[in-house]
Design a protein around this motif. Structure first.
Motif, PDB file in Angstrom:
ATOM      1  N   GLY A   1      23.813 -17.137  24.963  1.00 17.08           N
ATOM      2  CA  GLY A   1      22.614 -17.577  24.245  1.00 17.08           C
ATOM      3  C   GLY A   1      21.570 -18.228  25.146  1.00 17.08           C
ATOM      4  O   GLY A   1      20.412 -18.337  24.764  1.00 17.08           O
ATOM      5  N   GLY A   2      21.967 -18.672  26.331  1.00 20.29           N
ATOM      6  CA  GLY A   2      21.024 -19.301  27.271  1.00 20.29           C
ATOM      7  C   GLY A   2      20.215 -18.234  28.007  1.00 20.29           C
ATOM      8  O   GLY A   2      20.502 -17.035  27.895  1.00 20.29           O
ATOM      9  N   ALA A   3      19.208 -18.685  28.751  1.00 20.98           N
ATOM     10  CA  ALA A   3      18.330 -17.714  29.413  1.00 20.98           C
ATOM     11  C   ALA A   3      17.665 -18.327  30.628  1.00 20.98           C
ATOM     12  O   ALA A   3      17.535 -19.545  30.737  1.00 20.98           O
TER      13      ALA A   3
ATOM     14  N   VAL B   1      18.594 -19.565  23.169  1.00 17.50           N
ATOM     15  CA  VAL B   1      17.497 -18.643  22.819  1.00 17.50           C
ATOM     16  C   VAL B   1      17.965 -17.685  21.726  1.00 17.50           C
ATOM     17  O   VAL B   1      17.214 -17.319  20.821  1.00 17.50           O
ATOM     18  N   LEU B   2      19.234 -17.281  21.826  1.00 18.67           N
ATOM     19  CA  LEU B   2      19.833 -16.424  20.791  1.00 18.67           C
ATOM     20  C   LEU B   2      21.059 -17.134  20.218  1.00 18.67           C
ATOM     21  O   LEU B   2      21.728 -17.908  20.934  1.00 18.67           O
ATOM     22  N   SER B   3      21.395 -16.834  18.962  1.00 16.74           N
ATOM     23  CA  SER B   3      22.616 -17.398  18.377  1.00 16.74           C
ATOM     24  C   SER B   3      23.815 -16.577  18.868  1.00 16.74           C
ATOM     25  O   SER B   3      23.652 -15.443  19.355  1.00 16.74           O
ATOM     26  N   GLY B   4      25.005 -17.126  18.690  1.00 16.06           N
ATOM     27  CA  GLY B   4      26.226 -16.411  19.060  1.00 16.06           C
ATOM     28  C   GLY B   4      26.331 -15.088  18.324  1.00 16.06           C
ATOM     29  O   GLY B   4      26.731 -14.064  18.894  1.00 16.06           O
TER      30      GLY B   4
ATOM     31  N   LEU C   1      24.389 -12.921  27.201  1.00 16.87           N
ATOM     32  CA  LEU C   1      24.970 -12.615  25.886  1.00 16.87           C
ATOM     33  C   LEU C   1      26.424 -13.061  25.772  1.00 16.87           C
ATOM     34  O   LEU C   1      26.992 -13.024  24.683  1.00 16.87           O
ATOM     35  N   ASN C   2      27.036 -13.449  26.902  1.00 16.60           N
ATOM     36  CA  ASN C   2      28.409 -13.988  26.833  1.00 16.60           C
ATOM     37  C   ASN C   2      28.597 -15.033  27.934  1.00 16.60           C
ATOM     38  O   ASN C   2      27.799 -15.107  28.866  1.00 16.60           O
ATOM     39  N   ASP C   3      29.656 -15.833  27.774  1.00 21.91           N
ATOM     40  CA  ASP C   3      30.036 -16.755  28.856  1.00 21.91           C
ATOM     41  C   ASP C   3      30.803 -15.922  29.875  1.00 21.91           C
ATOM     42  O   ASP C   3      31.668 -15.131  29.498  1.00 21.91           O
ATOM     43  N   VAL C   4      30.509 -16.110  31.148  1.00 22.44           N
ATOM     44  CA  VAL C   4      31.235 -15.366  32.191  1.00 22.44           C
ATOM     45  C   VAL C   4      32.309 -16.285  32.757  1.00 22.44           C
ATOM     46  O   VAL C   4      32.024 -17.438  33.093  1.00 22.44           O
TER      47      VAL C   4
ATOM     48  N   LYS D   1      30.218  -9.499  32.180  1.00 25.55           N
ATOM     49  CA  LYS D   1      28.930 -10.164  31.957  1.00 25.55           C
ATOM     50  C   LYS D   1      28.009  -9.223  31.191  1.00 25.55           C
ATOM     51  O   LYS D   1      27.857  -8.047  31.562  1.00 25.55           O
ATOM     52  N   TRP D   2      27.404  -9.757  30.139  1.00 18.45           N
ATOM     53  CA  TRP D   2      26.407  -9.015  29.357  1.00 18.45           C
ATOM     54  C   TRP D   2      25.098  -9.805  29.383  1.00 18.45           C
ATOM     55  O   TRP D   2      25.113 -11.024  29.147  1.00 18.45           O
ATOM     56  N   ILE D   3      24.003  -9.111  29.675  1.00 14.87           N
ATOM     57  CA  ILE D   3      22.699  -9.787  29.611  1.00 14.87           C
ATOM     58  C   ILE D   3      21.688  -8.907  28.872  1.00 14.87           C
ATOM     59  O   ILE D   3      21.888  -7.695  28.735  1.00 14.87           O
ATOM     60  N   MET D   4      20.614  -9.545  28.453  1.00 14.10           N
ATOM     61  CA  MET D   4      19.473  -8.814  27.876  1.00 14.10           C
ATOM     62  C   MET D   4      18.238  -9.224  28.685  1.00 14.10           C
ATOM     63  O   MET D   4      18.027 -10.420  28.916  1.00 14.10           O
TER      64      MET D   4
END
Ligand code: PD2
Ligand code: ZN
Length: 286
Positions: A243-245, A105-108, A220-223, A273-276
């Motif tokens: 980038g996944g959601a 969904v988002l680029s790196g 926003l990151n791989d955990v 872990k970062w998320i939006m």
């Protein structure tokens, strides 16, 4: 049991009788500020004492009227969805509850950019107080976060447009974008993203924009390990992948709310872990 007053007792019995799962009842109690292990003990004692026994034998008509009806999800069909300026792949679709997992969904670079912009804005996350609607810091949500108002600048506007296109919901029905950061050990215990209509504090939040209807959580990151988004009722766990959601929808066209969307952020056991998060509302939301 001695800590429970008559009102709670009645609430508990009626929820058991309606056929609510024990997990969703505990989650609602935790959201109301009751300690999780006490809530579990109370529900266990009520079940052992036979409260809610009627659930299996009576009131199927009432239950039918209250049962969440799964109507068409607004997300486009197909394995790849054009969302404003980006092609987004669909990895998994779950019908009940309505959950969709997306890739890319988002680029790196966009993920990294959001993390860097957020670092200096972070504050300990809060939860809605069910009684008065105030935003309280509680132990079941151990993360820090910040908000980007809708279309705040060019990057946020592009992401708001992409997400609205993907969720197929008007951009002005969306809350601002929330960024959350969990350090190792951080978690968000199971809860509902909608504002429970039977709680007085919910009014404060639904008075403008109405109820929340659906959520998109973007990783926003791989955990390294842990940190999955869990749906205990559906027995689904989504791995955080940059980038996944994950999308889930909990309000249908009739205004019913889906208790199967109980969900949480499992503890991060290694790494961070970062998320939006984007929450969509029934109506224009300012
Ligand atoms: O961090 C998560 O995976 C998560 C889980 C449940 C986030 C939220 N809810 C939320 O932001 O509402
Ligand atoms: Zn949530």
């Amino acid at each position: 049991m001695d800590v429970m007053d008559a009102v709670w007792n009645e609430w508990l019995t009626s929820n058991l009788n309606r056929g609510c799962t024990h997990e969703s009842i505990v989650a609602a109690m935790v959201q109301a500020g009751i300690d999780a292990s006490m809530a579990r003990d109370v529900v266990r004692s009520a079940v052992t004492a036979g409260h809610g026994e009627r659930a299996t034998v009576v009131d199927t008509t009432v239950n039918d009227a209250n049962t969440y009806e799964y109507d068409a999800c607004p997300i486009a069909e197909g394995n790849c969805i054009r969302a404003y300026d980006r092609d987004v792949s669909v990895l998994i679709r779950v019908a009940r509850p309505q959950i969709i997992v997306f890739d890319d969904v988002l680029s790196g670079d966009e993920c990294a950019d959001l993390i860097e912009r957020s670092r200096h804005r972070l504050k300990r996350s809060t939860t809605v107080n069910p009684d008065n609607g105030s935003e309280d810091v509680i132990e079941t949500r151990t993360s820090e976060g910040c908000w980007f108002p809708r279309c705040e600048d060019a990057l946020i506007e592009r992401l708001d447009r992409r997400i609205a296109a993907l969720m197929n919901w008007p951009i002005d029905h969306g809350e601002g974008l929330q960024i959350l950061h969990y350090a190792a050990g951080g978690e968000y215990q199971p809860h509902f993203d909608y504002f429970p209509p039977d709680q007085e504090g919910s009014m404060v939040h639904t008075s403008r924009g109405g109820q929340r209807v659906a959520t998109l959580i973007v990783y926003l990151n791989d955990v390294e390990s842990g940190g999955t988004t869990i749906f205990p009722e559906a027995r689904v766990a989504v791995t955080a992948r940059q980038g996944g959601a994950v999308y889930f929808r909990y309000m249908n066209g009739r205004g019913q709310l889906d208790p199967m969307t109980l969900h949480g952020g499992a503890p991060v056991t290694n790494g961070e872990k970062w998320i939006m998060t984007k929450w969509m509302r029934e109506r224009v939301c300012d």
